[in-house]
Design an enzyme around this catalytic site. Structure first.
Site, short mmCIF file in Angstrom:
data_model
loop_
_atom_site.label_atom_id
_atom_site.label_comp_id
_atom_site.label_asym_id
_atom_site.label_seq_id
_atom_site.Cartn_x
_atom_site.Cartn_y
_atom_site.Cartn_z
N THR A 4 -53.62 21.29 -37.95
CA THR A 4 -55.07 21.27 -38.17
C THR A 4 -55.73 22.37 -37.32
O THR A 4 -55.52 22.43 -36.11
CB THR A 4 -55.67 19.91 -37.77
OG1 THR A 4 -54.82 18.88 -38.26
CG2 THR A 4 -57.07 19.75 -38.33
N ASP A 33 -58.19 28.39 -38.34
CA ASP A 33 -59.38 28.71 -37.54
C ASP A 33 -58.98 29.46 -36.27
O ASP A 33 -59.68 30.39 -35.84
CB ASP A 33 -60.12 27.42 -37.15
CG ASP A 33 -60.61 26.67 -38.37
OD1 ASP A 33 -60.93 27.32 -39.38
OD2 ASP A 33 -60.67 25.42 -38.31
O1 RIB Z 1 -59.99 23.80 -40.33
C1 RIB Z 1 -59.90 22.54 -39.71
C2 RIB Z 1 -61.23 21.85 -39.76
O2 RIB Z 1 -61.54 21.56 -41.10
C3 RIB Z 1 -61.27 20.53 -39.05
O3 RIB Z 1 -61.63 20.67 -37.69
C4 RIB Z 1 -62.27 19.72 -39.87
O4 RIB Z 1 -63.46 19.50 -39.19
C5 RIB Z 1 -62.48 20.52 -41.14
O5 RIB Z 1 -63.70 21.09 -41.16
#
Ligand code: RIB
Length: 312
Positions: free
Chosen positions: A250, A254
């Site tokens: 997860t 990002d």
């Molecule tokens: O890219 C991961 C994120 O996607 C998570 O933190 C969640 O909040 C979603 O927005």
């Protein structure tokens, strides 16, 4: 220190770690539950700050307990939050996340809450700080008009732009020429290009379609297969780094985006910046959590130098 402006979501992540991801209609007994800061905008802002940039973050939060998590997080992470708007009507966004504790793979549903209600005036208030930044980065996890307005302001001020088209929303295809760095994963690349992206070859074909539409530089992230990068000079596959056992993917994208952005803002070449982003993401997946798993610059540099170890 280079300045990066991030426009995007702040979301509170409610995460369960499960023995396997459930099928439709199945109830699975989960292990530990965690609550923490998330949202693609906030995650990318944190990744950029930890990787060494000075970061402005524009988003919207509710006047609720989850909004307090945003304030505390951004303060701790040294992020300038003067452009965070508090909404007294709509709630802070929330994500329900399940992570397979054996493979680190996840399933996410996100309720944008107030992040779906950012006004054009609120984005325009950021104009001076967008104009003063080396890079403007955004995603599709807010109402689309806010994203488009931010990109427009950045272009008007000749600030380089980066768009992570996640989660997929309909967006005006006329904005492709306004994107300097475009970072879809394989699912997003498939949906937007019309080519089913499953491997390096198909990723290169999809990347070519985005370049033909006017994007300057494309990076398609392929999870453990690494990334495919393309612009008018290079078309390369770069394998993923392995910094340890994959625990939780997860926020890996990002982490890549935020740290890649720092390297670009600092003037590193496209290829070197991708290596920096890949190294950061490979460290982040070895820990549980999203923002909490993102590495500081020293760890990224140490991995790139080949001396990082899990205990460092
Ligand atoms: O890219 C991961 C994120 O996607 C998570 O933190 C969640 O909040 C979603 O927005």
């Amino acid at each position: 220190m280079k300045q990066i402006f991030v426009l995007g979501s702040f979301i509170v992540d409610l995460t369960c770690y499960t023995p396997h991801l459930p099928q439709k209609g199945e109830t699975v007994l989960a292990g530990p539950f965690r609550i923490g800061a998330g949202g693609k905008g906030s995650n990318q802002a944190i990744a950029a700050s930890r990787a060494g940039a000075s970061v402005y973050f524009m988003s919207k939060i509710g006047a609720d307990d989850f909004g307090d998590i945003a304030r505390k997080t951004l303060l701790t992470e040294n992020i300038d939050f003067r452009h965070i708007v508090e909404d007294t009507v709509n709630e802070t966004g929330t994500a329900l996340i399940m992570v397979d504790k054996n493979t680190g793979e996840n399933m996410i549903t996100v309720s944008l809450g107030t992040c779906n209600h950012i006004t054009l005036a609120e984005v325009r208030n950021c104009e001076a700080d967008i104009a003063g930044s080396q890079l403007f980065i955004t995603q599709l996890e807010t109402n689309i008009e806010a994203t488009l307005e931010g990109l427009k302001i950045a272009r008007e001020h000749h600030v380089k732009t980066m768009l992570d088209p996640a989660p997929i929303q309909d967006f005006m295809h006329s904005i492709y020429p306004d994107i300097d760095y475009f970072t879809p994963n394989e699912t997003e690349a498939s949906e937007l290009s019309g080519i089913e992206v499953t491997d390096i070859k198909s990723a290169e074909t999809a990347a070519g379609i985005f370049i033909a539409r006017g994007v300057k530089n494309v990076i398609i992230t392929l999870g453990k297969q690494g990334v495919v990068i393309k612009n008018n000079e290079v078309c390369e596959h770069m394998p993923a780094y392995k910094a340890g056992k994959v625990i939780d993917t997860t926020g890996a994208g990002d982490t890549f985006n935020g740290s890649f952005a720092v390297a670009i803002a600092e003037g590193k070449s496209f290829v070197e910046a991708v290596k920096f982003g890949c190294a950061a993401a490979s460290i982040a997946v070895t820990k549980q959590g999203t923002a909490s798993a993102m590495p500081k610059r020293e760890k990224i540099e140490a991995l790139l130098a080949g001396i990082w170890s899990k205990t460092a």
